[in-house]
Design a protein around this motif. Sequence first.
Motif, PDB file in Angstrom:
ATOM      1  N   ASP A  24       0.822  -1.214   0.000  1.00 25.60           N
ATOM      2  CA  ASP A  24       0.000   0.000   0.000  1.00 25.60           C
ATOM      3  C   ASP A  24       0.857   1.265   0.000  1.00 25.60           C
ATOM      4  OD1 ASP A  24      -2.191  -1.712   0.159  1.00 25.60           O
ATOM      5  OD2 ASP A  24      -2.300  -1.568   2.348  1.00 25.60           O
ATOM      6  N   GLY A  25       1.928   1.247   0.774  1.00 25.94           N
ATOM      7  CA  GLY A  25       2.757   2.446   0.909  1.00 25.94           C
ATOM      8  C   GLY A  25       3.731   2.686  -0.217  1.00 25.94           C
ATOM      9  N   LEU A  26       4.407   1.619  -0.681  1.00 31.50           N
ATOM     10  CA  LEU A  26       5.449   1.786  -1.695  1.00 31.50           C
ATOM     11  C   LEU A  26       5.044   1.249  -3.067  1.00 31.50           C
ATOM     12  CD1 LEU A  26       8.691   1.042   0.352  1.00 31.50           C
ATOM     13  CD2 LEU A  26       7.607   3.227  -0.137  1.00 31.50           C
ATOM     14  N   GLY A  27       3.866   0.688  -3.173  1.00 35.99           N
ATOM     15  CA  GLY A  27       3.348   0.290  -4.475  1.00 35.99           C
ATOM     16  C   GLY A  27       3.879  -1.022  -5.032  1.00 35.99           C
ATOM     17  N   CYS A  28       4.426  -1.878  -4.195  1.00 32.53           N
ATOM     18  CA  CYS A  28       4.897  -3.182  -4.666  1.00 32.53           C
ATOM     19  C   CYS A  28       3.698  -4.075  -4.971  1.00 32.53           C
ATOM     20  CB  CYS A  28       5.761  -3.857  -3.590  1.00 32.53           C
ATOM     21  SG  CYS A  28       7.256  -2.943  -3.190  1.00 32.53           S
ATOM     22  N   GLY A  29       3.881  -4.991  -5.905  1.00 35.14           N
ATOM     23  CA  GLY A  29       2.826  -5.939  -6.239  1.00 35.14           C
ATOM     24  C   GLY A  29       2.969  -7.216  -5.429  1.00 35.14           C
ATOM     25  N   VAL A  30       1.857  -7.827  -5.064  1.00 28.96           N
ATOM     26  CA  VAL A  30       1.871  -9.086  -4.316  1.00 28.96           C
ATOM     27  C   VAL A  30       2.059 -10.234  -5.296  1.00 28.96           C
ATOM     28  CG1 VAL A  30       0.555 -10.643  -2.839  1.00 28.96           C
ATOM     29  CG2 VAL A  30       0.424  -8.174  -2.476  1.00 28.96           C
ATOM     30  N   ASP A  31       3.073 -11.048  -5.047  1.00 33.09           N
ATOM     31  CA  ASP A  31       3.345 -12.227  -5.868  1.00 33.09           C
ATOM     32  C   ASP A  31       2.784 -13.481  -5.211  1.00 33.09           C
ATOM     33  OD1 ASP A  31       4.842 -13.536  -8.133  1.00 33.09           O
ATOM     34  OD2 ASP A  31       5.871 -14.473  -6.427  1.00 33.09           O
ATOM     35  N   GLN A  32       2.970 -13.602  -3.897  1.00 29.66           N
ATOM     36  CA  GLN A  32       2.418 -14.716  -3.114  1.00 29.66           C
ATOM     37  C   GLN A  32       1.939 -14.153  -1.787  1.00 29.66           C
ATOM     38  OE1 GLN A  32       5.591 -17.624  -2.687  1.00 29.66           O
ATOM     39  NE2 GLN A  32       4.906 -18.723  -4.502  1.00 29.66           N
ATOM     40  N   ASP A  33       0.857 -14.706  -1.260  1.00 24.48           N
ATOM     41  CA  ASP A  33       0.297 -14.225   0.000  1.00 24.48           C
ATOM     42  C   ASP A  33      -0.258 -15.411   0.774  1.00 24.48           C
ATOM     43  OD1 ASP A  33      -0.836 -12.782   2.069  1.00 24.48           O
ATOM     44  OD2 ASP A  33      -1.974 -11.443   0.767  1.00 24.48           O
ATOM     45  N   TYR A  34       0.435 -15.798   1.829  1.00 27.81           N
ATOM     46  CA  TYR A  34       0.043 -16.902   2.693  1.00 27.81           C
ATOM     47  C   TYR A  34       0.087 -16.427   4.133  1.00 27.81           C
ATOM     48  CZ  TYR A  34       1.230 -19.663  -1.453  1.00 27.81           C
ATOM     49  OH  TYR A  34       1.300 -20.156  -2.726  1.00 27.81           O
ATOM     50  N   PRO A  35      -0.606 -17.110   5.037  1.00 26.82           N
ATOM     51  CA  PRO A  35      -0.482 -16.748   6.446  1.00 26.82           C
ATOM     52  C   PRO A  35       0.991 -16.830   6.887  1.00 26.82           C
ATOM     53  CG  PRO A  35      -2.330 -18.252   6.122  1.00 26.82           C
ATOM     54  CD  PRO A  35      -1.560 -18.200   4.817  1.00 26.82           C
ATOM     55  N   GLY A  36       1.512 -15.743   7.408  1.00 28.00           N
ATOM     56  CA  GLY A  36       2.894 -15.720   7.891  1.00 28.00           C
ATOM     57  C   GLY A  36       3.944 -15.492   6.823  1.00 28.00           C
ATOM     58  N   PHE A  37       3.530 -15.321   5.561  1.00 28.53           N
ATOM     59  CA  PHE A  37       4.502 -15.149   4.478  1.00 28.53           C
ATOM     60  C   PHE A  37       3.857 -14.398   3.316  1.00 28.53           C
ATOM     61  CE2 PHE A  37       6.278 -16.415   0.395  1.00 28.53           C
ATOM     62  CZ  PHE A  37       7.646 -16.284   0.604  1.00 28.53           C
ATOM     63  N   VAL A  38       4.549 -13.364   2.854  1.00 25.48           N
ATOM     64  CA  VAL A  38       4.108 -12.624   1.666  1.00 25.48           C
ATOM     65  C   VAL A  38       5.347 -12.345   0.829  1.00 25.48           C
ATOM     66  CG1 VAL A  38       3.113 -10.453   0.821  1.00 25.48           C
ATOM     67  CG2 VAL A  38       2.180 -11.528   2.872  1.00 25.48           C
ATOM     68  N   ARG A  39       5.226 -12.532  -0.484  1.00 22.37           N
ATOM     69  CA  ARG A  39       6.322 -12.165  -1.378  1.00 22.37           C
ATOM     70  C   ARG A  39       5.821 -11.064  -2.299  1.00 22.37           C
ATOM     71  NH1 ARG A  39       8.874 -16.879  -4.601  1.00 22.37           N
ATOM     72  NH2 ARG A  39       7.210 -16.430  -6.079  1.00 22.37           N
ATOM     73  N   VAL A  40       6.599  -9.970  -2.373  1.00 21.25           N
ATOM     74  CA  VAL A  40       6.207  -8.831  -3.188  1.00 21.25           C
ATOM     75  C   VAL A  40       7.210  -8.616  -4.313  1.00 21.25           C
ATOM     76  CG1 VAL A  40       4.967  -7.703  -1.300  1.00 21.25           C
ATOM     77  CG2 VAL A  40       7.363  -7.124  -1.708  1.00 21.25           C
ATOM     78  N   SER A  41       6.694  -8.064  -5.395  1.00 24.36           N
ATOM     79  CA  SER A  41       7.516  -7.760  -6.563  1.00 24.36           C
ATOM     80  C   SER A  41       7.933  -6.298  -6.507  1.00 24.36           C
ATOM     81  CB  SER A  41       6.699  -8.027  -7.823  1.00 24.36           C
ATOM     82  OG  SER A  41       7.393  -7.550  -8.951  1.00 24.36           O
ATOM     83  N   LEU A  42       9.217  -6.050  -6.730  1.00 24.15           N
ATOM     84  CA  LEU A  42       9.732  -4.686  -6.763  1.00 24.15           C
ATOM     85  C   LEU A  42       9.718  -4.120  -8.172  1.00 24.15           C
ATOM     86  CD1 LEU A  42      12.772  -5.041  -4.354  1.00 24.15           C
ATOM     87  CD2 LEU A  42      10.465  -4.277  -3.820  1.00 24.15           C
ATOM     88  N   GLY A  43       9.278  -4.882  -9.132  1.00 24.29           N
ATOM     89  CA  GLY A  43       9.223  -4.418 -10.510  1.00 24.29           C
ATOM     90  C   GLY A  43      10.060  -5.296 -11.416  1.00 24.29           C
ATOM     91  N   GLU A  44       9.827  -5.150 -12.709  1.00 28.77           N
ATOM     92  CA  GLU A  44      10.516  -5.965 -13.705  1.00 28.77           C
ATOM     93  C   GLU A  44      12.032  -5.775 -13.624  1.00 28.77           C
ATOM     94  OE1 GLU A  44      10.571  -6.493 -18.510  1.00 28.77           O
ATOM     95  OE2 GLU A  44       8.718  -5.830 -17.547  1.00 28.77           O
ATOM     96  N   GLY A  45      12.741  -6.887 -13.665  1.00 29.71           N
ATOM     97  CA  GLY A  45      14.199  -6.849 -13.634  1.00 29.71           C
ATOM     98  C   GLY A  45      14.794  -6.736 -12.243  1.00 29.71           C
ATOM     99  N   SER A  46      13.957  -6.743 -11.211  1.00 30.66           N
ATOM    100  CA  SER A  46      14.439  -6.613  -9.838  1.00 30.66           C
ATOM    101  C   SER A  46      14.179  -7.897  -9.062  1.00 30.66           C
ATOM    102  CB  SER A  46      13.715  -5.448  -9.144  1.00 30.66           C
ATOM    103  OG  SER A  46      14.208  -5.270  -7.834  1.00 30.66           O
TER     104      SER A  46
END
Length: 129
Positions: A24-46
């Motif tokens: 919400d704050g920095l605009g990263c996209g959610v790639d995976q979202d599980y209880p106790g674990f979330v993986r976010v995307s920082l953008g293409e090539g990152s």
Amino acid sequence: MSLQVNVIMLGVKDVERAKAFYVDGLGCGVDQDYPGFVRVSLGEGSSMVALYEWEAAAQDAGVRAEGSGFRGVSLHHITDSRDAVDEVMRAAEAAGGTVVKAAAAAQWGGYFGYFSDPDGYLWKVTTAD
């Protein structure tokens, strides 16, 4: 073999709080979202950033969870303008991060500042030159 960093895992005290900061704050996209674990995307090539419960992350690695202070690691975001540095710093602070070092001109000619996320992980936002 060529070693690459695909995911940077951060042990966090509150996964939902960390998710809100990065998504919400920095605009990263959610790639995976599980209880106790979330993986976010920082953008293409990152690399991606994984947010994992602190205790569970320590257990996964087989180490003790205790520890505090500077860990000798900071994440860096390099931009092409001072305005972009200022924009990221404002967004991080508005999302609940802490400005650790206000953005300013550097001796080497660039422009940079540091913020920390809600769990204290340092980010340096800087111009390329």
